[in-house]
Structure formats: C-alpha cells, structure tokens
Design an enzyme around this catalytic site. Structure first.
Site, PDB file in Angstrom:
ATOM      1  N   ASP A  61     -20.275 -12.221  15.671  1.00 15.14           N
ATOM      2  CA  ASP A  61     -20.647 -11.175  16.625  1.00 15.14           C
ATOM      3  C   ASP A  61     -19.442 -10.984  17.551  1.00 15.14           C
ATOM      4  O   ASP A  61     -19.056 -11.927  18.256  1.00 15.14           O
ATOM      5  CB  ASP A  61     -21.880 -11.641  17.403  1.00 15.14           C
ATOM      6  CG  ASP A  61     -22.340 -10.622  18.440  1.00 15.14           C
ATOM      7  OD1 ASP A  61     -21.515  -9.826  18.937  1.00 15.14           O
ATOM      8  OD2 ASP A  61     -23.539 -10.642  18.762  1.00 15.14           O
ATOM      9  N   SER A 141     -12.683   6.836  20.222  1.00 15.30           N
ATOM     10  CA  SER A 141     -13.535   7.946  19.786  1.00 15.30           C
ATOM     11  C   SER A 141     -13.040   9.200  20.462  1.00 15.30           C
ATOM     12  O   SER A 141     -12.337   9.139  21.484  1.00 15.30           O
ATOM     13  CB  SER A 141     -14.987   7.677  20.210  1.00 15.30           C
ATOM     14  OG  SER A 141     -15.761   8.860  20.113  1.00 15.30           O
ATOM     15  N   TYR A 154     -21.736   4.879  26.187  1.00 11.50           N
ATOM     16  CA  TYR A 154     -20.890   4.860  24.983  1.00 11.50           C
ATOM     17  C   TYR A 154     -19.543   5.529  25.293  1.00 11.50           C
ATOM     18  O   TYR A 154     -18.473   4.977  24.980  1.00 11.50           O
ATOM     19  CB  TYR A 154     -21.604   5.588  23.839  1.00 11.50           C
ATOM     20  CG  TYR A 154     -20.798   5.689  22.560  1.00 11.50           C
ATOM     21  CD1 TYR A 154     -20.692   4.592  21.703  1.00 11.50           C
ATOM     22  CD2 TYR A 154     -20.130   6.862  22.213  1.00 11.50           C
ATOM     23  CE1 TYR A 154     -19.941   4.676  20.534  1.00 11.50           C
ATOM     24  CE2 TYR A 154     -19.383   6.952  21.053  1.00 11.50           C
ATOM     25  CZ  TYR A 154     -19.290   5.858  20.214  1.00 11.50           C
ATOM     26  OH  TYR A 154     -18.543   5.945  19.059  1.00 11.50           O
ATOM     27  N   LYS A 158     -15.733   3.804  25.301  1.00  7.22           N
ATOM     28  CA  LYS A 158     -14.622   4.226  24.432  1.00  7.22           C
ATOM     29  C   LYS A 158     -13.429   4.703  25.269  1.00  7.22           C
ATOM     30  O   LYS A 158     -12.282   4.526  24.884  1.00  7.22           O
ATOM     31  CB  LYS A 158     -15.100   5.319  23.466  1.00  7.22           C
ATOM     32  CG  LYS A 158     -16.146   4.816  22.465  1.00  7.22           C
ATOM     33  CD  LYS A 158     -15.562   3.728  21.557  1.00  7.22           C
ATOM     34  CE  LYS A 158     -16.535   3.284  20.489  1.00  7.22           C
ATOM     35  NZ  LYS A 158     -15.970   2.266  19.593  1.00  7.22           N
TER      36      LYS A 158
HETATM   37  P1  NAD Z   1     -21.862   2.101  11.862  1.00  8.75           P
HETATM   38  O1  NAD Z   1     -23.007   1.871  12.791  1.00  8.75           O
HETATM   39  O2  NAD Z   1     -22.115   2.787  10.568  1.00  8.75           O
HETATM   40  O3  NAD Z   1     -21.102   0.739  11.580  1.00  8.75           O
HETATM   41  C1  NAD Z   1     -20.750  -0.138  12.638  1.00  8.75           C
HETATM   42  C2  NAD Z   1     -20.749  -1.549  12.099  1.00  8.75           C
HETATM   43  O4  NAD Z   1     -20.434  -2.422  13.197  1.00  8.75           O
HETATM   44  C3  NAD Z   1     -22.132  -1.969  11.561  1.00  8.75           C
HETATM   45  O5  NAD Z   1     -22.015  -2.543  10.286  1.00  8.75           O
HETATM   46  C4  NAD Z   1     -22.625  -2.964  12.606  1.00  8.75           C
HETATM   47  O6  NAD Z   1     -23.469  -3.979  12.091  1.00  8.75           O
HETATM   48  C5  NAD Z   1     -21.306  -3.533  13.115  1.00  8.75           C
HETATM   49  N1  NAD Z   1     -21.482  -4.181  14.415  1.00  8.75           N
HETATM   50  C6  NAD Z   1     -22.236  -3.748  15.463  1.00  8.75           C
HETATM   51  N2  NAD Z   1     -22.211  -4.642  16.445  1.00  8.75           N
HETATM   52  C7  NAD Z   1     -21.425  -5.662  16.018  1.00  8.75           C
HETATM   53  C8  NAD Z   1     -21.038  -6.886  16.601  1.00  8.75           C
HETATM   54  N3  NAD Z   1     -21.470  -7.239  17.822  1.00  8.75           N
HETATM   55  N4  NAD Z   1     -20.233  -7.714  15.892  1.00  8.75           N
HETATM   56  C9  NAD Z   1     -19.789  -7.363  14.649  1.00  8.75           C
HETATM   57  N5  NAD Z   1     -20.147  -6.219  14.047  1.00  8.75           N
HETATM   58  C10 NAD Z   1     -20.954  -5.375  14.731  1.00  8.75           C
HETATM   59  O7  NAD Z   1     -20.785   2.913  12.726  1.00  8.75           O
HETATM   60  P2  NAD Z   1     -19.479   3.735  12.252  1.00  8.75           P
HETATM   61  O8  NAD Z   1     -19.816   5.164  12.375  1.00  8.75           O
HETATM   62  O9  NAD Z   1     -18.951   3.203  10.988  1.00  8.75           O
HETATM   63  O10 NAD Z   1     -18.510   3.393  13.479  1.00  8.75           O
HETATM   64  C11 NAD Z   1     -17.424   2.473  13.393  1.00  8.75           C
HETATM   65  C12 NAD Z   1     -16.610   2.546  14.689  1.00  8.75           C
HETATM   66  O11 NAD Z   1     -16.118   3.870  14.860  1.00  8.75           O
HETATM   67  C13 NAD Z   1     -17.453   2.242  15.938  1.00  8.75           C
HETATM   68  O12 NAD Z   1     -16.674   1.553  16.888  1.00  8.75           O
HETATM   69  C14 NAD Z   1     -17.800   3.620  16.454  1.00  8.75           C
HETATM   70  O13 NAD Z   1     -18.093   3.617  17.833  1.00  8.75           O
HETATM   71  C15 NAD Z   1     -16.537   4.377  16.112  1.00  8.75           C
HETATM   72  N6  NAD Z   1     -16.753   5.823  16.030  1.00  8.75           N
HETATM   73  C16 NAD Z   1     -17.646   6.369  15.148  1.00  8.75           C
HETATM   74  C17 NAD Z   1     -17.821   7.749  15.110  1.00  8.75           C
HETATM   75  C18 NAD Z   1     -18.782   8.428  14.163  1.00  8.75           C
HETATM   76  O14 NAD Z   1     -18.878   9.666  14.232  1.00  8.75           O
HETATM   77  N7  NAD Z   1     -19.501   7.748  13.291  1.00  8.75           N
HETATM   78  C19 NAD Z   1     -17.111   8.572  15.999  1.00  8.75           C
HETATM   79  C20 NAD Z   1     -16.217   7.966  16.885  1.00  8.75           C
HETATM   80  C21 NAD Z   1     -16.044   6.600  16.896  1.00  8.75           C
END
Ligand code: NAD
Length: 258
Positions: A61, A141, A154, A158
């Site tokens: 984690d 982000s 959030y 970021k």
């Molecule tokens: P997702 O929810 O599909 O995947 C995130 C992963 O992180 C999951 O597998 C989750 O279990 C894991 N996770 C959560 N808390 C955790 C912890 N404490 N320790 C270890 N792992 C943990 O999200 P995503 O869309 O793949 O996003 C990945 C990254 O990109 C994130 O930081 C998110 O904020 C960022 N992001 C995503 C988007 C989007 O549009 N999806 C946009 C901007 C930024």
C-alpha cells in the site's frame, strides 16, 4: 539497455499499460498494487514474463511508509537494482467540497500525495546509494492545472504532486536523478467509470453521459486509452528524456494547454 522499474498501482488501467509497455521496451518490471488486487498483479507479472522480461509481483500500500520501503528493497533483491520509479497509484472521489469529511480528505491525501512522496523518497534514497542516477516519474493529472468541480480533494492532491515533482527535481538533480510527471486527461479506466457514475448522479445524467459531456472538451475527438499515457511514460523512462526534469506534461488530447 533495459532498466529495472517499479510501477505502483499496476494491477489495471494506466499502471498496467505502463508496465506492459516498459516490458515491451526491454525493461524488467516490478508490478505493485494493493492486496485486494493480488491476482491481477500476478497476472500482469506473468504477462511480462511470457514476453521474455523479468518481473516481480509485489503487494504494498503506497500510503504506508514501511510497505513502500519494503517494495523498493524487494525490487532491488528481485531485479538487482532500481533505475526507474513510476509512482502511478492513485484514487479518485467525486463529492462536493461541502460534503467532504476529514476522513475523505485524509484518505485522498494519504494515497495520492503521501503515497507519491513516499514512492519518490524511497526510490531516491535507493538510487543515491546506487550512485548511477535514475528516473522518478509520478502520476499527476490535467487537474494539476485546472481542477474539476466535484473533484476538489483529488484536484488538490494532483496539483500538489506537480509541486512535489518540481521540488524533488531541484533537490535530486545533483545525484543525476530526473523527476517528471504525466498528466492524463480523460482515460477510459475503472477510475473514470467511477467518476462518470458519480458525476452523472449529481448532474441528473445517465451512466455514460457525464464522460460523453466532458469528452466534448477533447480536441482530438476521442477519450484517451491507457496506452496513450504509457507511450509518453516510455519516453520519460528512456535516455531520450535525460535533459528534462521537473515537468508535468499533459497527455489529454488537447483539453488544457500549459
Ligand atoms: P485505476 O483506478 O484504474 O487504477 C489505479 C490502481 O492503483 C488500482 O489498481 C488500485 O488498486 C491502485 N491503488 C490504489 N490505491 C493504492 C495504494 N494505496 N497502493 C497501491 N496501489 C493502489 O486508475 P487509473 O485511471 O489507471 O489511474 C492511474 C493514475 O493516473 C492515478 O494516479 C490517477 O489519479 C491518474 N490519472 C488518471 C486519469 C484517468 O482519466 N483515468 C486522469 C488523470 C490522472
């Protein structure tokens, strides 16, 4: 030349796409996520091994200091070194600021900000001891430049990742460590499924309508896929980005301009 890489939060979504892309680039990859996603982590590691690279499936984690230090140590044991840290793990919550509790706030900051800080710090400590520099890459982000309403904590987390990335780049340049972040826009992952569902609820829309509404902002005319982000991270992990540090670059199809 292949490097040894950690990708946090790599059981699915953007992290998984990054892990697979970096393996295809010739790197060996430690795949991390939380215990609840153990099977998915193992499956990503297996896919990397099947493609001919080394991989370790490591549960931790990122909000837990000991767990993150353990993740770095186990990666170095399994792969021999740590050259690239990708602090990708993150969570989202859609809630009006007036309804955000202290527990909501603390959870968001614990994962998105403390988790990124701990990942950066543990990686840098290890890289400094190794003495060969390194690359540290974080998940910011588009909201690090322009927050979304109903995603206040959030967005703040970021925005702070962008600041942390700049400070780390300044402090660790002397060790040959570069620190950069990627700023995805609207990527069709489990995270946006949740955001869509909650935004739709609060705006009186049907499932799928919120993401469609926000997608109108994308000049390139389509929602992003995780591979769009992974291809930029591939560059950040490669020597081609050696003269770049402290940057948080948007990969958003042209929603927001820096
Ligand atoms: P997702 O929810 O599909 O995947 C995130 C992963 O992180 C999951 O597998 C989750 O279990 C894991 N996770 C959560 N808390 C955790 C912890 N404490 N320790 C270890 N792992 C943990 O999200 P995503 O869309 O793949 O996003 C990945 C990254 O990109 C994130 O930081 C998110 O904020 C960022 N992001 C995503 C988007 C989007 O549009 N999806 C946009 C901007 C930024």
């Amino acid at each position: 030349m292949g490097k040894n890489v950690i990708v946090t939060g790599a059981a699915r979504g953007i992290g998984k796409a990054i892990a697979l892309r970096l393996a295809a680039d010739g790197h060996d990859v430690a795949v991390n996520d939380i215990a609840a996603n153990r099977d998915e982590v193992e499956a990503v590691a297996q896919e990397i091994r099947a493609a001919g690279r080394r991989s370790a499936a490591l549960i931790a984690d990122v909000s837990d200091e000991d767990a993150v230090n353990g993740l770095v140590a186990e990666t170095a044991n399994a792969l021999g070194s740590l050259d690239v840290m990708i602090a990708n793990a993150g969570i989202a919550q859609v809630r009006p600021l007036l309804e955000v509790s202290v527990a909501d706030w603390d959870r968001m900051m614990a994962v998105n900000l403390r988790g990124t800080f701990l990942s950066y710090q543990a990686a840098a400590e290890h890289m400094i001891k190794q003495g060969n520099g390194g690359k540290i890459i974080g998940a910011a982000s588009i909201v690090a430049y322009r927050p979304f309403a109903l995603l206040g904590p959030y967005s703040a987390s970021k925005w702070a990742v962008r600041g942390l990335t700049q400070a780390a780049a300044m402090e660790w340049a002397k060790y040959g460590i570069t620190v950069n972040a990627y700023c995805p826009g609207i990527v069709g992952t489990a995270m946006w499924e949740l955001i869509d569902e909650k935004l739709a609820e609060s705006e009186g829309l049907r499932k799928g309508q919120a993401i469609a509404k926000y997608s109108d902002l994308i000049h390139l005319g389509r929602v992003s896929v995780p591979e769009d982000v992974a291809s930029y991270v591939s560059y950040l992990a490669s020597p081609d980005s050696d003269y770049m540090t402290g940057q948080s670059v948007m990969i958003d199809g042209g929603i927001q301009f820096s």
